[in-house]
Design a protein around this motif. Structure first.
Motif, short mmCIF file in Angstrom:
data_model
loop_
_atom_site.label_atom_id
_atom_site.label_comp_id
_atom_site.label_asym_id
_atom_site.label_seq_id
_atom_site.Cartn_x
_atom_site.Cartn_y
_atom_site.Cartn_z
N ILE A 1 -3.09 -2.21 -10.32
CA ILE A 1 -2.33 -2.26 -9.07
C ILE A 1 -1.65 -3.61 -9.00
N THR B 1 3.34 -1.79 -5.45
CA THR B 1 3.68 -1.59 -4.05
C THR B 1 3.94 -2.94 -3.38
N ILE C 1 -0.40 2.98 -13.27
CA ILE C 1 -0.06 1.69 -12.67
C ILE C 1 0.64 1.94 -11.33
N LEU C 2 0.20 1.24 -10.31
CA LEU C 2 0.86 1.30 -9.00
C LEU C 2 1.49 -0.05 -8.71
N GLU D 1 0.02 -4.50 0.60
CA GLU D 1 -1.34 -4.69 0.06
C GLU D 1 -2.35 -3.76 0.73
N LEU E 1 -1.61 9.16 -9.41
CA LEU E 1 -2.21 8.23 -10.38
C LEU E 1 -3.33 8.93 -11.16
N SER F 1 -2.16 -0.45 -0.77
CA SER F 1 -2.75 -0.41 -2.12
C SER F 1 -4.26 -0.22 -2.03
N ARG F 2 -4.89 -0.83 -0.99
CA ARG F 2 -6.34 -0.66 -0.84
C ARG F 2 -6.68 0.76 -0.40
N GLU G 1 -6.53 2.89 -3.44
CA GLU G 1 -7.73 2.65 -4.25
C GLU G 1 -8.91 3.45 -3.70
N TRP H 1 -9.03 5.19 -15.20
CA TRP H 1 -8.66 4.30 -14.09
C TRP H 1 -9.41 2.98 -14.17
N SER I 1 -6.30 -5.69 -10.58
CA SER I 1 -5.49 -5.85 -9.38
C SER I 1 -4.75 -7.17 -9.47
N VAL J 1 0.77 -5.94 -6.53
CA VAL J 1 1.38 -6.09 -5.21
C VAL J 1 2.52 -7.10 -5.32
#
Lengths: 429, 429
Positions: A308, A272, A269-270, A275, A256, A278-279, A282, A302, A3, A310
């Motif tokens: 990830i 964004t 890969i993300l 935040e 993903l 993104s959680r 996840e 993964w 992350s 941000v």
């Protein structure tokens, strides 16, 4: 999973490491593959028999041990349930339509100096397609490789595919029927690729070899590049999803995971600008992956390779995407246009919230064989051009040679190549 | 020189041997090159300094030891005599015009299912060109590599070229000026290719490497295929001249020698339906070659690799030409059309009695970087496409996904990829 935030003190360094990490096969494979290829070249079919016994526990003896007939492929197609048959047919039709428009145009014109110039495209005589056995035996992949070759006009299409313990995949045979494959050989691995390149008693050599495979197959193609044409050095699959916070986290998590479930070495890969979102993604990945039949592969991919990132604003993702030069890029944002305009390096781009990468794997039409491992910086997805080649041509009469020949004589003399000069001079006397 | 008649009892066998004989570099070079590349990757500029000292007796210390500036290239151009300057400029203009018409068109359309599909071509960010030093330092070659890159839209063009004992070739610098080269680095060999691919402190890495070189350079490119894009595995040059008995034997002899004088490994082949004519050509080759400044190279090539094949009718030459798949094919016959129509595999075809191959080397316009060693079966001459890549793109709204998504779900499930199916399903709920 790693992350990162673009505001991390060591972001540049961490991101660089992600970019540099190619997840390629090691060079230990190279030596083994070189030795297998030498062996196939000198001993032909005998080597295929030995290695197929050893790796696939399949005995190559009678004709039907060696190959699968078009009749068997038709029977497999006829035996499919209607829904699946229609789905395969829709995929094939859409792939064919997209690729037909790729056919290049010939050129033939005479310029002001009286020189006739042009270029003529023609298909290669024969192509070989590698179709993996086991987990990665994908009928979609057969369609994606075979249809562009057929559209290009290739006369002979030979498939090699391992059939471990004799097992064949009916869906792959059905796809072979739809695609019009001419030959299917029940051999796999680096030795099968060598057989296609050099030819053996049974298998006639081809001009181009395409199709996915394990590290041995990929390395065999790499080593044979130049002996035959190949499509690409392919590595593990990748997806980069650029998403704002207004997406359903379940959708993005599934996207993903759809990449992660391919292979433990695959990478998702993300990026964004949100935040909290993104959680959520996840979390949804944790929940969804635990319910997948492909759970162990998807979770390993993964865990080991997921990322990830941000960012403060989505505009920052353009530069990151161009560094990553990913195989697949999804733009799941409100206004995808500025991102689409800015992305220079990507195998295929999926635009908008309703364009999950998986539609591109099957039915959208464009090819799903795409450059991996940052190769989108310099290479393209599979196309009809991979099965064609161009001859240029030049025609001059005496007047045309008189117009441009003297310049060529000057240059030939300056380069110290007197026979070049003489070949023109003698015609202008 | 080998002399064959299509009526020889063992013709098929002898001809097969000529076709199979690739005249490639041995694999001893492969190990040395692999070790040099590893070294450049880990130690960068230091390796360049060491090897340039060893192989070129040139010390890389100050900036001007390392590189040649655009200003120096302009000065070299300004210093050329007018005739040569005009010849270079004519060549550049004609090459540029021919290659501009190669620029591919983007596609962007929405189909009946409501799916937006397309393909977008973009140039690579940076290209590296290898320019040999010494005998093979050809300004024409620099133009043929650099101009397609420029036409493609490549922003950064870096040349590497060895300057043995510090010597530079003003004609090459002048060509670099015309072509708009951004950087010229005074390094050569496999290590220079490695520097372009991996990057060093001084030399930033590129995305595509093209250009001719010796066996080490060719092998380095081959090994780096996939790390960067490369144009082609290039071998010694070849010409196939198909000629009837009504040609001036002096013209045809000069054409065969123009290929032979490139390299002792080059190959010149004559196919004719007139045996007496073939003996005249042979005689003229003896006479002409003895007067050439390039005599030793040309005679060795002709002795070791030259071939004359006498056929009963010229129509028989089509099948032979397609087997040979030669880099250059001349059709010096009364009516070239039937031969031209029948030839499927050739790098470039020169049509008619007034089209010696040498015009194609310099001023005709089509690229002179062409597939050798039978690779015209599956590959093409250098073009703007070698410096570009294509991204496909796919855009769907909910309706479009509803139209084609279910088929993708069926296929994903059949392939055992549930996250693929879910990424579509969740959007269709």
């Amino acid at each position: 999973m790693r992350s990162l935030s673009i505001n991390d003190a060591d972001f540049a360094q961490k991101f660089r490491r992600i970019v540099e990490d190619r997840r390629e096969s090691g060079s230990d494979v190279a030596g083994q593959v070189a030795s297998i290829l030498r062996d196939v070249r000198s001993r032909g079919d005998d080597v295929l028999v030995e290695l197929t016994q050893r790796f696939d526990q399949h005995t190559l003896s009678s004709d039907s041990d060696w190959s699968i007939t078009p009749g068997e492929c038709k029977a497999a197609f006829d035996g499919l349930d209607t829904g699946l048959r229609d789905a395969l047919q829709l995929a094939a039709d859409r792939i064919r339509t997209y690729h037909e428009a790729q056919l290049p145009e010939d050129r033939d014109y005479t310029d002001d100096a009286g020189v006739r110039l042009g270029a003529r495209w023609q298909a290669v005589d024969a192509a070989g397609l590698y179709v993996p056995g086991g987990r990665a035996a994908y009928p979609s992949s057969l369609l994606m490789n075979a249809i562009p070759a057929k559209v290009a006009g290739v006369k002979r299409l030979a498939v090699v595919t391992p059939t471990p313990k004799g097992a064949v995949n009916p869906l792959v045979l059905a796809a072979a029927h739809i695609a019009g494959i001419d030959e299917i050989w029940r051999v796999g691995g680096a030795h099968a690729v060598g057989a296609l390149a050099y030819g053996t008693g049974r298998i006639k050599r081809v001009d181009v070899i395409t199709g996915p495979g394990n590290a041995f197959v990929a390395e065999a193609k790499r080593q044979l590049f130049g002996v035959v044409g190949i499509d690409m050095v392919a590595g593990p699959s990748e997806i980069l999803v650029i998403a704002d916070g207004n997406n359903d986290p379940d959708w993005i998590a599934a996207d993903l995971l759809s990449q992660a479930e391919h292979d433990p070495s695959a990478q998702s890969i993300l990026i964004t600008d949100d935040e909290a979102f993104s959680r959520q993604v996840e979390d949804r990945i944790d929940v969804q992956s635990s319910m997948l039949a492909t759970k162990s592969v998807a979770q390993k991919s993964w865990q080991d390779h997921g990322v990830i990132i941000v960012v403060d604003e989505l505009a920052q993702s353009i530069a990151l995407a161009n560094e990553l030069a990913a195989e697949h890029v999804e733009l799941a944002v409100e206004d995808p246009s500025p991102l689409f305009d800015g992305i220079r390096h990507a195998g295929s781009i999926f635009i908008g919230r309703h364009a999950p990468e998986a539609v591109g794997d099957y039915v959208a039409g464009p090819n799903h064989v795409l450059p991996t491992g940052r190769r989108a910086r310099f290479s393209s997805g599979l196309s009809v051009l991979d099965f064609m080649k161009r001859s240029s041509f030049i025609e001059l009469d005496e007047a045309a040679l008189r117009a441009i020949g003297p310049a060529a004589i000057s240059l030939a003399e300056a380069e110290g190549l007197p026979a070049h000069a003489k070949s023109i001079e003698s015609r202008l006397k």
